[in-house]
Design an enzyme around this catalytic site. Structure first.
Site, PDB file in Angstrom:
ATOM      1  N   GLU A   1      38.487  47.340  44.520  1.00  0.00           N
ATOM      2  CA  GLU A   1      37.784  46.933  43.299  1.00  0.00           C
ATOM      3  C   GLU A   1      36.502  46.165  43.628  1.00  0.00           C
ATOM      4  OE1 GLU A   1      38.321  47.719  40.300  1.00  0.00           O
ATOM      5  OE2 GLU A   1      40.441  48.178  40.004  1.00  0.00           O
TER       6      GLU A   1
ATOM      7  N   LYS B   1      41.200  41.116  38.815  1.00  0.00           N
ATOM      8  CA  LYS B   1      41.840  40.409  37.708  1.00  0.00           C
ATOM      9  C   LYS B   1      43.265  40.934  37.588  1.00  0.00           C
ATOM     10  CE  LYS B   1      41.451  39.332  32.776  1.00  0.00           C
ATOM     11  NZ  LYS B   1      40.654  39.523  31.545  1.00  0.00           N
TER      12      LYS B   1
ATOM     13  N   SER C   1      43.980  29.118  32.492  1.00  0.00           N
ATOM     14  CA  SER C   1      44.620  28.224  31.519  1.00  0.00           C
ATOM     15  C   SER C   1      46.039  27.844  31.900  1.00  0.00           C
ATOM     16  CB  SER C   1      44.611  28.884  30.137  1.00  0.00           C
ATOM     17  OG  SER C   1      45.314  30.127  30.169  1.00  0.00           O
TER      18      SER C   1
ATOM     19  N   ARG D   1      45.152  32.907  25.700  1.00  0.00           N
ATOM     20  CA  ARG D   1      45.303  33.820  24.560  1.00  0.00           C
ATOM     21  C   ARG D   1      45.634  33.070  23.288  1.00  0.00           C
ATOM     22  NH1 ARG D   1      48.526  38.434  28.116  1.00  0.00           N
ATOM     23  NH2 ARG D   1      46.668  39.164  29.245  1.00  0.00           N
TER      24      ARG D   1
ATOM     25  N   TYR E   1      38.967  24.387  33.853  1.00  0.00           N
ATOM     26  CA  TYR E   1      39.028  23.478  32.716  1.00  0.00           C
ATOM     27  C   TYR E   1      39.027  22.026  33.176  1.00  0.00           C
ATOM     28  CZ  TYR E   1      40.224  27.875  30.521  1.00  0.00           C
ATOM     29  OH  TYR E   1      40.189  29.178  30.096  1.00  0.00           O
TER      30      TYR E   1
ATOM     31  N   LYS F   1      40.815  36.407  39.653  1.00  0.00           N
ATOM     32  CA  LYS F   1      41.482  35.714  38.548  1.00  0.00           C
ATOM     33  C   LYS F   1      42.936  36.155  38.500  1.00  0.00           C
ATOM     34  CE  LYS F   1      41.363  35.148  33.509  1.00  0.00           C
ATOM     35  NZ  LYS F   1      40.713  35.531  32.244  1.00  0.00           N
TER      36      LYS F   1
ATOM     37  N   LYS G   1      48.883  44.676  29.521  1.00  0.00           N
ATOM     38  CA  LYS G   1      47.604  45.090  30.092  1.00  0.00           C
ATOM     39  C   LYS G   1      47.749  45.633  31.511  1.00  0.00           C
ATOM     40  CE  LYS G   1      44.935  41.952  27.167  1.00  0.00           C
ATOM     41  NZ  LYS G   1      43.728  41.108  27.053  1.00  0.00           N
TER      42      LYS G   1
END
Length: 322
Positions: free
Chosen positions: A231, A193, A272, A203, A311, A246, A215
């Site tokens: 990871e 991610k 998004s 968000r 989406y 992602k 982040k």
């Protein structure tokens, strides 16, 4: 002399030799939840995407099920009054999110319900971990994530999807679930991610932006590829059932890299910002809607994703574009 165009000379032959296919079975539809009744509000930066109260969420799931879309990832929009430093609302019995999981599984037991495990929707700091003196505490956060995952499983979640990027969380959640008798509940880990610019509309939809800083100390550097393998390998060793990348479109190379180095199914989140970008171009008449959206989904499948969180999931089935 080879003439590859012979295999492209008619629609029948083009379909016959098509290498990559996208179907309803490959798609996961993210859905946003708000408290209240009879609520359905459009996300301003995501045309055609709505926040639903539980009653309307159930209607939306039913509509999707009738189209053959059967996998859903639920995300809660939590009022600020319920947020605190330790995200206790995330596992409180009777909370909005737990009620939503339970209601969907009660009404549609055949649906696959995927749940998001991360502190940020419930945290007064807006971060994915516990914050002390500006630092994200990794190991202390795992306890909260474990409680959250267990609460989701107890309310009927089929797949737990930790999106927080804390070290060791997959193993911690796996042990928590197994010890409580939920060995059948899967883990879809957000393995790679990235600290991406494409999360803004999400968000906004959840009111979950960090209250300070960013982040970057836990989400990955967009410049790194080999780190994604580290990871992914760790998550696989810790018991993940799916490995996720992602965002999707800027990281097709990472999807392929992980796919080429694991036997586990790989998921990708068509996020998004990617959706908003495509929709804006379509609304301005710069792109053909059907062709652009199907090309996006095909490219993610071609890169190696078995499952695509997108989406676009409902609209491509509703319009019979696949």
């Amino acid at each position: 002399m080879q003439r590859p165009r012979r295999n492209r000379k008619s629609e029948v032959i083009r379909q016959m030799v098509q290498e990559t296919h996208v179907s309803a079975a490959n798609l996961i539809f993210p859905l946003f939840i708000v408290d209240g009744e009879k609520q359905k509000t459009e996300v301003a930066s995501m045309p055609g995407i709505f926040r639903y109260s539980i009653d309307n969420l159930l209607r939306e799931v039913e509509s999707c099920m009738n189209l053959g879309l059967k996998s859903f990832d639920l995300f809660p929009n939590i009022h600020d009054d319920f947020k605190d430093k330790y995200a206790t609302e995330s596992y409180r019995e009777g909370s909005l999110y737990l009620r939503a999981i339970s209601e969907v599984k009660k009404e549609f037991p055949e649906a696959c319900v995927i749940t998001d495990v991360a502190m940020d929707p419930y945290s007064s700091d807006g971060h994915d971990g516990i914050v002390e003196n500006g630092e994200i505490l990794n190991d202390e956060t795992l306890e909260v994530l474990g409680k959250m995952a267990l609460a989701h499983a107890q309310n009927g979640a089929d797949i737990i999807a930790p999106s927080d990027m804390m070290d060791g969380r997959v193993g911690y959640i796996r042990k928590t679930l197994d010890d409580a008798g939920f060995k059948h509940v899967s883990i879809m880990s957000y393995s790679a991610k990235y600290a991406s610019a494409f999360y803004g509309p999400f968000r906004d939809a959840l009111n979950s932006a960090p209250k300070f800083g960013d982040k970057k100390t836990y989400q990955m550097n967009p410049a790194n590829q080999r780190e994604a393998l580290i990871e992914a390998n760790l998550d696989e060793l810790e018991g993940a059932d799916f490995l996720m990348v992602k965002p999707a479109l800027p990281y097709l190379d990472v999807i392929k890299l992980i796919k080429d180095n694991t036997e586990l199914p790989v998921a990708a989140y068509n996020v998004s910002g990617e959706y908003a970008m495509i929709k804006a171009a379509i609304q301005n008449g710069w792109l053909n809607e059907q062709r652009a959206i199907t090309e996006v989904l095909t490219s993610i499948r071609r890169a190696g994703a078995t499952a695509i969180l997108t989406y676009h999931a409902k609209e491509v089935l509703l319009n019979k574009w696949l």
